[in-house]
Design a protein around this motif. Sequence first.
Motif, mmCIF file in Angstrom:
data_model
loop_
_atom_site.group_PDB
_atom_site.id
_atom_site.type_symbol
_atom_site.label_atom_id
_atom_site.label_comp_id
_atom_site.label_asym_id
_atom_site.label_seq_id
_atom_site.Cartn_x
_atom_site.Cartn_y
_atom_site.Cartn_z
ATOM 1 N N MET A 1 -4.147 6.821 -10.738
ATOM 2 C CA MET A 1 -3.172 7.432 -11.641
ATOM 3 C C MET A 1 -2.160 6.378 -12.110
ATOM 4 O O MET A 1 -1.789 6.340 -13.290
ATOM 5 N N ALA A 2 -1.746 5.489 -11.204
ATOM 6 C CA ALA A 2 -0.808 4.422 -11.587
ATOM 7 C C ALA A 2 -1.429 3.542 -12.663
ATOM 8 O O ALA A 2 -0.775 3.160 -13.642
ATOM 9 N N SER A 3 -2.695 3.255 -12.495
ATOM 10 C CA SER A 3 -3.400 2.433 -13.469
ATOM 11 C C SER A 3 -3.437 3.138 -14.829
ATOM 12 O O SER A 3 -3.198 2.526 -15.873
ATOM 13 N N GLU A 4 -3.697 4.439 -14.797
ATOM 14 C CA GLU A 4 -3.724 5.212 -16.052
ATOM 15 C C GLU A 4 -2.359 5.254 -16.724
ATOM 16 O O GLU A 4 -2.262 5.342 -17.951
ATOM 17 N N LEU A 5 -1.303 5.206 -15.928
ATOM 18 C CA LEU A 5 0.050 5.189 -16.514
ATOM 19 C C LEU A 5 0.390 3.816 -17.106
ATOM 20 O O LEU A 5 1.468 3.617 -17.644
ATOM 21 N N GLY A 6 -0.520 2.873 -16.939
ATOM 22 C CA GLY A 6 -0.296 1.552 -17.537
ATOM 23 C C GLY A 6 0.214 0.493 -16.573
ATOM 24 O O GLY A 6 0.456 -0.642 -16.968
ATOM 25 N N TYR A 7 0.371 0.849 -15.311
ATOM 26 C CA TYR A 7 0.821 -0.159 -14.345
ATOM 27 C C TYR A 7 -0.269 -1.203 -14.125
ATOM 28 O O TYR A 7 -1.460 -0.903 -14.208
ATOM 29 N N GLN A 8 0.173 -2.411 -13.802
ATOM 30 C CA GLN A 8 -0.765 -3.520 -13.561
ATOM 31 C C GLN A 8 -0.802 -3.908 -12.081
ATOM 32 O O GLN A 8 -1.650 -4.686 -11.669
ATOM 33 N N THR A 9 0.179 -3.423 -11.335
ATOM 34 C CA THR A 9 0.258 -3.724 -9.894
ATOM 35 C C THR A 9 0.581 -2.445 -9.131
ATOM 36 O O THR A 9 1.444 -1.685 -9.556
ATOM 37 N N VAL A 10 -0.105 -2.235 -8.004
ATOM 38 C CA VAL A 10 0.358 -1.209 -7.062
ATOM 39 C C VAL A 10 0.801 -1.887 -5.772
ATOM 40 O O VAL A 10 0.212 -2.873 -5.331
ATOM 41 N N VAL A 11 1.845 -1.323 -5.197
ATOM 42 C CA VAL A 11 2.345 -1.783 -3.902
ATOM 43 C C VAL A 11 2.022 -0.686 -2.898
ATOM 44 O O VAL A 11 2.489 0.446 -3.043
ATOM 45 N N LEU A 12 1.193 -1.012 -1.912
ATOM 46 C CA LEU A 12 0.906 -0.046 -0.846
ATOM 47 C C LEU A 12 1.956 -0.260 0.231
ATOM 48 O O LEU A 12 1.980 -1.308 0.883
ATOM 49 N N GLN A 13 2.818 0.723 0.399
ATOM 50 C CA GLN A 13 3.955 0.561 1.307
ATOM 51 C C GLN A 13 3.983 1.654 2.371
ATOM 52 O O GLN A 13 3.667 2.800 2.088
ATOM 53 N N SER A 14 4.376 1.248 3.583
ATOM 54 C CA SER A 14 4.527 2.222 4.669
ATOM 55 C C SER A 14 5.495 1.669 5.695
ATOM 56 O O SER A 14 5.872 0.504 5.643
ATOM 57 N N GLY A 15 5.881 2.515 6.633
ATOM 58 C CA GLY A 15 6.572 2.013 7.814
ATOM 59 C C GLY A 15 5.562 1.231 8.646
ATOM 60 O O GLY A 15 4.409 1.075 8.250
ATOM 61 N N GLU A 16 5.982 0.742 9.811
ATOM 62 C CA GLU A 16 5.005 0.058 10.665
ATOM 63 C C GLU A 16 4.154 1.097 11.374
ATOM 64 O O GLU A 16 4.326 1.402 12.545
ATOM 65 N N ASP A 17 3.278 1.655 10.596
ATOM 66 C CA ASP A 17 2.331 2.655 11.038
ATOM 67 C C ASP A 17 1.169 1.912 11.706
ATOM 68 O O ASP A 17 1.013 0.713 11.532
ATOM 69 N N GLU A 18 0.354 2.645 12.448
ATOM 70 C CA GLU A 18 -0.821 1.989 13.025
ATOM 71 C C GLU A 18 -2.065 2.351 12.212
ATOM 72 O O GLU A 18 -3.158 2.458 12.767
ATOM 73 N N TYR A 19 -1.874 2.530 10.944
ATOM 74 C CA TYR A 19 -3.011 2.840 10.053
ATOM 75 C C TYR A 19 -4.106 1.803 10.310
ATOM 76 O O TYR A 19 -3.845 0.597 10.278
ATOM 77 N N PRO A 20 -5.332 2.245 10.588
ATOM 78 C CA PRO A 20 -6.359 1.282 10.987
ATOM 79 C C PRO A 20 -6.574 0.186 9.937
ATOM 80 O O PRO A 20 -6.706 0.487 8.748
#
Length: 346
Positions: free
Chosen positions: A98-117
Amino acid sequence: MNQFRIKRLVDQAFEQAELAKEDIKALLTADIAELDYLLQQADQKRKEVCGDEVHLRAIIEFSSYCKQNCHYCGLRKENHKLERYQLKKDEIIETAGMASELGYQTVVLQSGEDEYPAAEIAEIIKEIKNTTDLAITLSLGERDFAAYKLWREAGADRYLLKHETADQALYEKYHPGMSFENRIESLNYLKTIGYQIGSGVIIDLPGQTPEILAEDLLLSQDLKLDMIGSGPFIPHEQTPLAESKTGTVEMTLKFTALSRLLLPLAHIPATTALGTIDAEGRQKALLAGANVVMPNVTDSKYREKYQIYPEKICVNEEAGDCRQCIGGIIASLGREVSQTKGHSLR
Ligand code: 5AD
Ligand code: SF4
Ligand code: FES
């Protein structure tokens, strides 16, 4: 400080991108009313180096879980009042699309210090790269070096890891169980394996002095940062710093302007924290050296649960609203939204 000295120091910074610690400190200590020339020359340098293009980085706040206990932050583990959430892999990929469709060229994947694998993050990176033309920035805090490597190999372009403060004692006071040394080693390692690296500083953290802020700028030069951000400290009620004073717009602008002069090639964001304490804050930063804005694209149902600090702007907006709002702000300054990815200028 008298205007002759200000002019001499600003001209030196403008021409050589170098200033002694004492001189940086003197400028940071001067009254903002005396510093028109500093802000003006930072704007001039921004124009020379970056032109009038502003780069947008779309932030996906995909998890508010955090195992750390930073004294200033509302996501700290011991804030039991905060309801946590974590987006599933497919939701993250969908949001990026969706960000790409809105015309963005960069996404930032942000989180707390989660233990996401780590392996799952790698799959997300690959899938976003396969389905869009987005540049990917990771902003996941400290993980083991093998994870940084895995994600780089999966296609991540940049890593954002703020050093927060260059004073080791202050850093370790506000980050229980964390080490300043590891922070800096992580940044250096990320750079070595090919990430463009971003860092940042919290302005007016209690106990911070102009001398420490001068050290922040010198450290940022040493690290050869591709991006440097700064946002004012905003006290959060559910933290040990609840009773401390909010940071100032003035100090944030001085730091932004000096960032542009001392790291001319860096990308510099007009931060959301500055936009939170002053409705015109991001505009002011864009006129004092900044060339980047980082709008939120997280689904609005999660936004209020990512309360790093109170009254964060855009909590009731949707991604499309923020895209439009930012477009308006940029146009109102006579600038334009960049159509390129905005990779490092180094
Ligand atoms: N005020 C301003 N910035 C904050 N951050 C965290 N808590 C605060 C606060 N109270 C910033 C830090 C951190 C990021 C998650 O947000 O720089 O890196
Ligand atoms: Fe967690 Fe980052 Fe907040 Fe620290 S600043 S508590 S690591 S989200
Ligand atoms: Fe979100 Fe302005 S950027 S409403």
